[in-house]
Enzyme design. Structure first.
Site, short mmCIF file in Angstrom:
data_model
loop_
_atom_site.label_atom_id
_atom_site.label_comp_id
_atom_site.label_asym_id
_atom_site.label_seq_id
_atom_site.Cartn_x
_atom_site.Cartn_y
_atom_site.Cartn_z
N PRO A 138 -4.24 -33.00 31.05
CA PRO A 138 -4.68 -32.76 32.43
C PRO A 138 -3.52 -32.72 33.44
O PRO A 138 -3.36 -33.61 34.27
CB PRO A 138 -5.62 -33.93 32.69
CG PRO A 138 -5.06 -35.04 31.85
CD PRO A 138 -4.54 -34.36 30.61
N CYS A 139 -2.75 -31.65 33.38
CA CYS A 139 -1.61 -31.53 34.28
C CYS A 139 -2.06 -31.44 35.74
O CYS A 139 -1.26 -31.72 36.64
CB CYS A 139 -0.74 -30.34 33.90
SG CYS A 139 -1.59 -28.77 33.94
#
Length: 192
Positions: A138-139
């Site tokens: 989950p950048c």
């Protein structure tokens, strides 16, 4: 299963793509403005991949991505990622980012500190910008200092970090104003 495969699938924000190989997921593509653009992007990145029925690992990832993009919960802990060719430091950044809970964010500096590499803030930012595993890693939960929701990686398509965080119900992020963008490059004024 031999070779590379990909599929396009529906989500609450549009048609996404996912690619895999024998060792796991190799990439996720969030929707571009048009499905043909999403397909084109996947083909550019994975020219040897064929459109196939997804294996179980990819199915688990697809279900989790679709759930998260509907605003629901998802668990990617059982999803295997193929990290072949990804630098060791980037792998560490991705492993750290996968531990950030839904609805929370971290800054590049916090990740660097958490990796005991506090001087590597720029390297963390570069790793996040090159994340091929959108949503699974989950950048979008990793922000600039000041909690600015900067642009997402090239695999992010037309979706912004701000929108993804909003879908997750994360606390509001700050947007840069014109002054934030211009002041760092403006020459200092001479005292009068």
């Amino acid at each position: 299963m031999a070779g590379l495969g990909y599929t396009i699938f529906d989500t609450g924000i549009g048609r996404c793509g996912i690619a895999w190989g024998p060792s796991g997921i190799i990439g996720v593509q969030l929707p571009e403005a048009r499905e043909i653009d999403t397909r084109r992007r996947l083909f550019q990145i994975y020219p040897d991949a064929r459109e196939l029925r997804p294996p179980l690992n990819a199915e688990i990832a697809i279900e989790g991505i679709a759930a998260l993009l509907r605003g629901g919960d998802s668990d990617f802990s059982d999803v295997t990622l193929d990290m072949t060719g990804i630098p060791a430091f980037n792998q560490r950044v991705y492993a750290f980012a996968r531990q950030i809970p839904r609805g929370e964010t971290r800054t590049y500096a916090e990740i660097a500190s958490g990796l005991r590499a506090s001087g590597a803030v720029y390297s963390v930012a570069q790793a996040i910008a090159r994340n091929p595993f959108m949503i699974i890693v989950p950048c979008h939960r990793v922000l600039e200092a000041g909690n600015y929701a900067d642009k997402i990686s090239p695999n992010g398509g037309a979706i912004s970090k701000r929108r993804l965080l909003s879908i997750e119900g994360a606390h509001p992020t700050t947007s840069k104003t014109l002054f934030d963008v211009l002041l760092p490059v403006a020459p200092p004024r001479a005292p009068t």
